[in-house]
Design an enzyme around this catalytic site. Structure first.
Site, PDB file in Angstrom:
ATOM      1  N   TRP A  16      71.030  72.066  -5.341  1.00 26.69           N
ATOM      2  CA  TRP A  16      71.960  72.165  -4.207  1.00 26.69           C
ATOM      3  C   TRP A  16      72.482  70.795  -3.811  1.00 26.69           C
ATOM      4  O   TRP A  16      73.651  70.651  -3.439  1.00 26.69           O
ATOM      5  CB  TRP A  16      71.318  72.910  -3.035  1.00 26.69           C
ATOM      6  CG  TRP A  16      71.133  74.366  -3.365  1.00 26.69           C
ATOM      7  CD1 TRP A  16      69.955  75.037  -3.520  1.00 26.69           C
ATOM      8  CD2 TRP A  16      72.173  75.315  -3.641  1.00 26.69           C
ATOM      9  NE1 TRP A  16      70.207  76.345  -3.868  1.00 26.69           N
ATOM     10  CE2 TRP A  16      71.550  76.542  -3.952  1.00 26.69           C
ATOM     11  CE3 TRP A  16      73.569  75.262  -3.671  1.00 26.69           C
ATOM     12  CZ2 TRP A  16      72.268  77.697  -4.277  1.00 26.69           C
ATOM     13  CZ3 TRP A  16      74.287  76.411  -3.993  1.00 26.69           C
ATOM     14  CH2 TRP A  16      73.629  77.602  -4.285  1.00 26.69           C
ATOM     15  N   ASP A  55      71.562  70.030   4.792  1.00 31.87           N
ATOM     16  CA  ASP A  55      71.761  71.428   4.384  1.00 31.87           C
ATOM     17  C   ASP A  55      70.419  72.134   4.537  1.00 31.87           C
ATOM     18  O   ASP A  55      69.553  72.033   3.668  1.00 31.87           O
ATOM     19  CB  ASP A  55      72.234  71.465   2.921  1.00 31.87           C
ATOM     20  CG  ASP A  55      72.293  72.873   2.360  1.00 31.87           C
ATOM     21  OD1 ASP A  55      71.995  73.844   3.099  1.00 31.87           O
ATOM     22  OD2 ASP A  55      72.641  73.015   1.163  1.00 31.87           O
ATOM     23  N   LYS A  87      69.264  83.445   3.970  1.00 35.98           N
ATOM     24  CA  LYS A  87      67.892  83.137   3.589  1.00 35.98           C
ATOM     25  C   LYS A  87      66.937  83.480   4.750  1.00 35.98           C
ATOM     26  O   LYS A  87      66.005  84.233   4.583  1.00 35.98           O
ATOM     27  CB  LYS A  87      67.744  81.653   3.228  1.00 35.98           C
ATOM     28  CG  LYS A  87      68.822  81.085   2.295  1.00 35.98           C
ATOM     29  CD  LYS A  87      68.673  81.465   0.868  1.00 35.98           C
ATOM     30  CE  LYS A  87      69.824  81.169  -0.062  1.00 35.98           C
ATOM     31  NZ  LYS A  87      70.361  79.834  -0.137  1.00 35.98           N
TER      32      LYS A  87
HETATM   33  C1  LIG Z   1      71.547  79.274  -0.936  1.00 32.32           C
HETATM   34  C2  LIG Z   1      71.824  77.846  -0.694  1.00 32.32           C
HETATM   35  C3  LIG Z   1      73.135  77.320  -0.702  1.00 32.32           C
HETATM   36  C4  LIG Z   1      74.346  78.175  -1.007  1.00 32.32           C
HETATM   37  O1  LIG Z   1      74.582  79.014   0.008  1.00 32.32           O
HETATM   38  P1  LIG Z   1      75.897  79.945   0.055  1.00 32.32           P
HETATM   39  O2  LIG Z   1      75.791  80.481   1.424  1.00 32.32           O
HETATM   40  O3  LIG Z   1      75.729  80.953  -1.025  1.00 32.32           O
HETATM   41  O4  LIG Z   1      77.072  79.082  -0.166  1.00 32.32           O
HETATM   42  C5  LIG Z   1      73.308  75.993  -0.431  1.00 32.32           C
HETATM   43  N1  LIG Z   1      72.269  75.187  -0.160  1.00 32.32           N
HETATM   44  C6  LIG Z   1      70.997  75.646  -0.153  1.00 32.32           C
HETATM   45  C7  LIG Z   1      69.886  74.708   0.155  1.00 32.32           C
HETATM   46  C8  LIG Z   1      70.739  76.985  -0.421  1.00 32.32           C
HETATM   47  O5  LIG Z   1      69.486  77.446  -0.410  1.00 32.32           O
END
Ligand SMILES: *Cc1c(COP(=O)(O)O)cnc(C)c1O
Length: 360
Positions: free
Chosen positions: A102, A172, A196
């Protein structure tokens, strides 16, 4: 019908109490004669749902008053582009930390808009550790520092918050949000896709310090401009109303269950139990340096990858679903977010033990 223990990395399990309540309210939300899905986002009923959700999130995370909370769409991935567009201002460079898949995606997108300085990377270890903060080569002229506190795919997680001084820290937190208390005041901005640990896909949370808003580049699309969304209380256009409503019920559920302090204790206990089962088995393995093992995403391999299919098939029979690892890592991955009950982890650990005994 029976529900399984769903170890998916996302979209992931939601608290059963929340889904039940949503189903009770599906046809008629509190006498309105319609589902939340069918309501105007500008009507009184939805406005009350929206503002309660924000207030509960602020309470849960102890979000300081000088931060805006935005309820957006586009996923965390959309923020990878929105961040440089909004936060570079007059600067030309930004600092990024590379700890996994990521991080890399965020870096690739930022490179379209600025010079990216990778201040630290754990790529040479196969992303099984976190770089020591003392080794970071921070640029005092960077517009911001971006990192990924929990790498969902590698299962590697920071056990510290970097101190970047006056340079705003951006994180993030898609896969670690609400998993334990977090000192929001240490960050310029944090963001997360909802699917998540917050609610259904389609909602993205952005929590940003007010003084960072208002410097978007002229070319920034309106839909990516934090000022436009902040000034409109996330109602510049139609927000993801149903996801917002479910997220609000998840916040309520967390508050009713002791908040993030209590959640953190449970999550620590769940992950400790699973890692102990892996380490003590002589059959399973997790490559991540112990100090940096994720509380939320636990990848593990079997002694012989030829047994993977059999493991998954037998696990499914016990109601243990979606354990297949990410294609880039292989093996298994158990994502154990807030909504995964301790009973789910216990059932998994028991099954792993049986499987190892039968096949070891
Ligand atoms: C799942 C995830 C993403 C991507 O998320 P989307 O909502 O599908 O764009 C980005 N960063 C992390 C750390 C993730 O776990």
């Amino acid at each position: 019908m029976s529900r399984v223990f769903n170890f998916s990395a996302g979209p992931a399990m939601l608290p059963e109490a929340v889904i039940k309540k949503a189903s009770e309210e599906m046809l008629d939300w509190r006498g309105e004669g319609m589902s939340v899905m069918e309501m105007s986002h500008r009507g009184k009923a939805f406005m009350s749902i929206a503002s309660k959700a924000e207030a509960d999130l602020r309470t849960l995370m102890a979000i300081p008053d000088n931060y805006k909370v935005l309820f957006l769409q586009g996923g965390a991935s959309q923020q990878f582009g929105a961040i440089p567009l909004n936060l570079l201002g007059n600067k030309k460079t930004a600092d990024y930390v590379n700890t996994g898949m990521w991080s890399k995606k965020a870096i690739a997108e930022a490179k379209r808009y600025c010079d990216v300085n990778v201040v630290a990377s754990s790529e040479d270890t196969g992303f099984t550790t976190i770089p020591d903060f003392s080794d970071w080569t921070l640029n005092p002229d960077a517009a911001y520092v971006h990192y990924t506190p929990n790498e969902t795919i590698g299962g590697v997680e920071f056990d510290y918050i970097p101190d970047t001084g006056d340079v705003p820290l951006i994180a993030d937190i898609s896969s670690t949000i609400l998993s334990r208390p977090l000192d929001v005041s240490k960050f310029g901005m944090i963001y997360a896709g909802a699917q998540k640990n917050v609610g259904p896909a389609g909602l993205t949370l952005v929590i940003i310090r007010e003084d960072l808003i208002g410097y978007a580049a002229d070319i920034t699309p309106a839909m990516l401009n934090y000022k436009i969304h902040a000034d409109a209380d996330s109602m510049y256009n139609t927000p993801p109303t149903y996801s917002w409503y479910i997220a609000g019920m998840v916040f309520e559920w967390l508050l009713d269950n002791g908040g993030l302090e209590a959640m953190g204790k449970i999550n620590k206990a769940k992950s400790d139990k699973l890692y102990a089962a892996i380490d003590d088995s002589g059959f399973y393995a997790n490559p991540v340096q112990k100090r940096y093992r994720s509380w939320m995403n636990v990848p593990f391999t079997l002694k012989d990858a030829a047994m993977d299919a059999d493991f998954l098939a037998q696990a499914a029979k016990k109601g243990l679903a979606t354990l297949k690892g990410h294609r880039s890592v292989g093996g298994m991955r158990a994502s154990i977010y807030n909504a995964m009950p301790e009973a789910g982890v216990n059932t998994l650990v028991e099954f792993m033990d049986e499987f190892a005994k039968a096949n070891g």
